[in-house]
Write a protein that holds these residues in place. Structure first.
Motif, mmCIF file in Angstrom:
data_model
loop_
_atom_site.group_PDB
_atom_site.id
_atom_site.type_symbol
_atom_site.label_atom_id
_atom_site.label_comp_id
_atom_site.label_asym_id
_atom_site.label_seq_id
_atom_site.Cartn_x
_atom_site.Cartn_y
_atom_site.Cartn_z
ATOM 1 N N MET A 238 58.083 3.043 19.749
ATOM 2 C CA MET A 238 58.739 4.023 20.617
ATOM 3 C C MET A 238 59.525 5.029 19.769
ATOM 4 O O MET A 238 59.664 6.182 20.140
ATOM 5 C CB MET A 238 59.657 3.309 21.614
ATOM 6 N N GLY A 239 60.038 4.559 18.650
ATOM 7 C CA GLY A 239 60.823 5.433 17.783
ATOM 8 C C GLY A 239 59.952 6.367 16.949
ATOM 9 O O GLY A 239 60.459 7.273 16.306
ATOM 10 N N ASP A 240 58.634 6.150 16.948
ATOM 11 C CA ASP A 240 57.705 7.036 16.261
ATOM 12 C C ASP A 240 58.117 7.232 14.794
ATOM 13 O O ASP A 240 58.308 8.351 14.332
ATOM 14 C CB ASP A 240 57.678 8.386 16.996
ATOM 15 N N LEU A 241 58.263 6.126 14.071
ATOM 16 C CA LEU A 241 58.758 6.182 12.701
ATOM 17 C C LEU A 241 57.654 6.644 11.751
ATOM 18 O O LEU A 241 56.600 6.026 11.676
ATOM 19 C CB LEU A 241 59.269 4.799 12.273
ATOM 20 N N LYS A 242 57.939 7.724 11.050
ATOM 21 C CA LYS A 242 56.926 8.294 10.163
ATOM 22 C C LYS A 242 57.533 8.766 8.854
ATOM 23 O O LYS A 242 58.734 9.024 8.777
ATOM 24 C CB LYS A 242 56.261 9.488 10.845
ATOM 25 N N ALA A 243 56.703 8.875 7.850
ATOM 26 C CA ALA A 243 57.138 9.442 6.573
ATOM 27 C C ALA A 243 55.924 10.006 5.861
ATOM 28 O O ALA A 243 54.783 9.664 6.184
ATOM 29 C CB ALA A 243 57.812 8.376 5.714
ATOM 30 N N ASN A 244 56.178 10.870 4.890
ATOM 31 C CA ASN A 244 55.095 11.446 4.088
ATOM 32 C C ASN A 244 54.984 10.657 2.788
ATOM 33 O O ASN A 244 55.874 10.705 1.948
ATOM 34 C CB ASN A 244 55.421 12.914 3.801
ATOM 35 N N PRO A 245 53.875 9.920 2.621
ATOM 36 C CA PRO A 245 53.741 9.128 1.402
ATOM 37 C C PRO A 245 53.381 9.982 0.185
ATOM 38 O O PRO A 245 53.525 9.538 -0.952
ATOM 39 C CB PRO A 245 52.603 8.155 1.732
ATOM 40 N N ASN A 246 52.914 11.231 0.435
ATOM 41 C CA ASN A 246 52.419 12.056 -0.667
ATOM 42 C C ASN A 246 53.453 13.060 -1.152
ATOM 43 O O ASN A 246 53.256 14.266 -1.084
ATOM 44 C CB ASN A 246 51.152 12.793 -0.232
#
Ligand code: GTP
Ligand code: MG
Length: 365
Positions: A238-246
């Motif tokens: 629900m929190g839509d946790l994201k990050a850019n690994p690159n």
């Protein structure tokens, strides 16, 4: 005190009252130190960050600006909080022993202050620091590390002072709370009473029409753990946790110490980007090139992506837990930033020499 009031948007009188509650007498023109000011701010639910240090880092490395298309899902970072003896350590141990697969473990599981578990093919990162002190220290430095707090409440004991503290800390940090109602195996367990007490502190459980997830568990009998972890995943989705690994990695120092043979060793949590062996990094006044990385299963790894805890070697000195780390463009930049932070630290130390008698000097504890 007057200036602090202005910054916090509360009256100086309220600050003076707050100090009085702590047994400290103060007047409106008095100077207070950073820690006291941060404490007061916290009581008013305001998060204080150390400005100068952050600015130096920000100046060097800037804010993260990612395109939506570069973001990928990352595991949630979870901390376990709760009152003394309610079963935080038992719960962490139970989760670790049941959800770190034997294949993964490859024998001994290393203690590195954080670990990941797998459930339904998804990962969850646990910070292995029960109690809220580390959590508070990190927040004080402006680091938002955790996404979800599991609040352990013993079903036979109910909401206690540190339960309330934990609730307040999690709320102030804007962290989602999931209640683990522990020790349901005990004869004296009284879930309804606990739910009632939780509601008195603003946590209304779902079955009573609120939005607080409450999972009955027994850390000792290893019951309810799957459900608890599924709920963690649900909340994290629900929190839509994201990050850019690159991108160049950045994150937070979770733990650090000096190891006799290996030198300064730090457990870090990568929050954005991918950390790699050979990266030049800086964390406060500590800097260096990553010589080796070890994961939570004791395996040597070359890379660590978002939400991954990893132990790193190669720093010039022991960094401070709670500090951010950044991968620099090159060794020179890492060293220069660290040296500037060190110099600034010295200036601050000098600035702390009391010209006037500080409040702390006047207080009898
Ligand atoms: P501190 O670190 O001291 O704050 O305590 P803690 O919250 O880590 O609690 P800990 O895991 O050490 O557990 C405290 C006591 O409760 C121990 O004696 C545990 O065996 C017991 N305990 C923990 N979980 C359960 C449970 O699910 N059922 C029962 N019956 N006992 C439990
Ligand atoms: Mg414990």
């Amino acid at each position: 005190i007057k200036n602090l009031g202005g910054l916090l948007g509360v009256s100086a009188t309220d600050i003076i009252k707050n100090l009085m509650k702590k047994g400290k007498i103060a007047n409106i023109n008095q100077e207070i130190d950073y820690d006291t000011a941060a404490q007061i701010a916290e009581d008013f639910d305001i998060l204080v960050e150390m400005e100068e240090e952050k600015d130096l880092m920000e100046e060097a490395f800037g804010e993260i600006v990612d395109n939506e298309k570069d973001l990928v899902e990352r595991p949630p970072v979870v901390v376990v909080m709760g009152h003394v003896d309610h079963g935080k350590t038992s719960l962490l141990d139970a989760i670790r022993s049941t959800h770190v697969t034997a294949k993964e473990a490859g024998g001994i599981t290393q203690h590195i202050g954080a670990y990941s578990v797998s459930i339904s093919g998804k990962k969850i990162t646990f910070l292995d620091t029960p109690g809220h002190e580390a959590f508070t220290a990190m927040r004080m430095r402006g680091a938002q590390v955790t996404d979800i707090a599991i609040l352990v409440v013993a079903a036979d004991d109910g909401v206690m002072p540190q339960t309330i503290e934990a609730i307040n800390h999690a709320k102030a940090a804007n962290v989602q709370i999931i209640v683990a109602m522990n020790k349901i195996d005990k004869v004296g367990a009284n879930p309804d009473r606990v739910k009632q007490e939780l509601s008195e502190h603003g946590l209304i459980v779902e079955e009573w029409g609120g939005d607080t997830i409450c999972v009955p568990v027994s850390a000792i009998k290893k019951e309810g753990l799957d459900t608890l972890l599924e709920m963690v995943l649900l909340v994290s989705e629900m929190g839509d946790l994201k990050a850019n690994p690159n991108r160049k990695a950045r994150g937070t120092i979770i733990e650090a110490q000096l190891d006799k043979g290996r030198g300064p060793v730090a457990t870090v949590l990568v929050q954005s980007g991918t950390l790699q062996v050979g990266d030049p990094i800086v964390a406060g006044a500590s800097y260096g090139r990553i010589r080796a990385m070890v994961d939570d299963k004791g395996r040597i790894v070359k890379k660590a992506g978002p939400s991954t805890p990893v132990e790193i070697l190669g720093l010039s000195e022991v960094p401070t837990a709670g500090d951010m780390f950044y991968v620099a463009n090159n060794d020179k930049q890492a060293r220069q930033v660290a040296e500037r932070i060190k110099a600034q630290g010295r200036v601050q130390m000098m600035g702390q020499t009391p010209q006037k008698v500080s409040l702390d000097d006047l207080f009898t504890q």
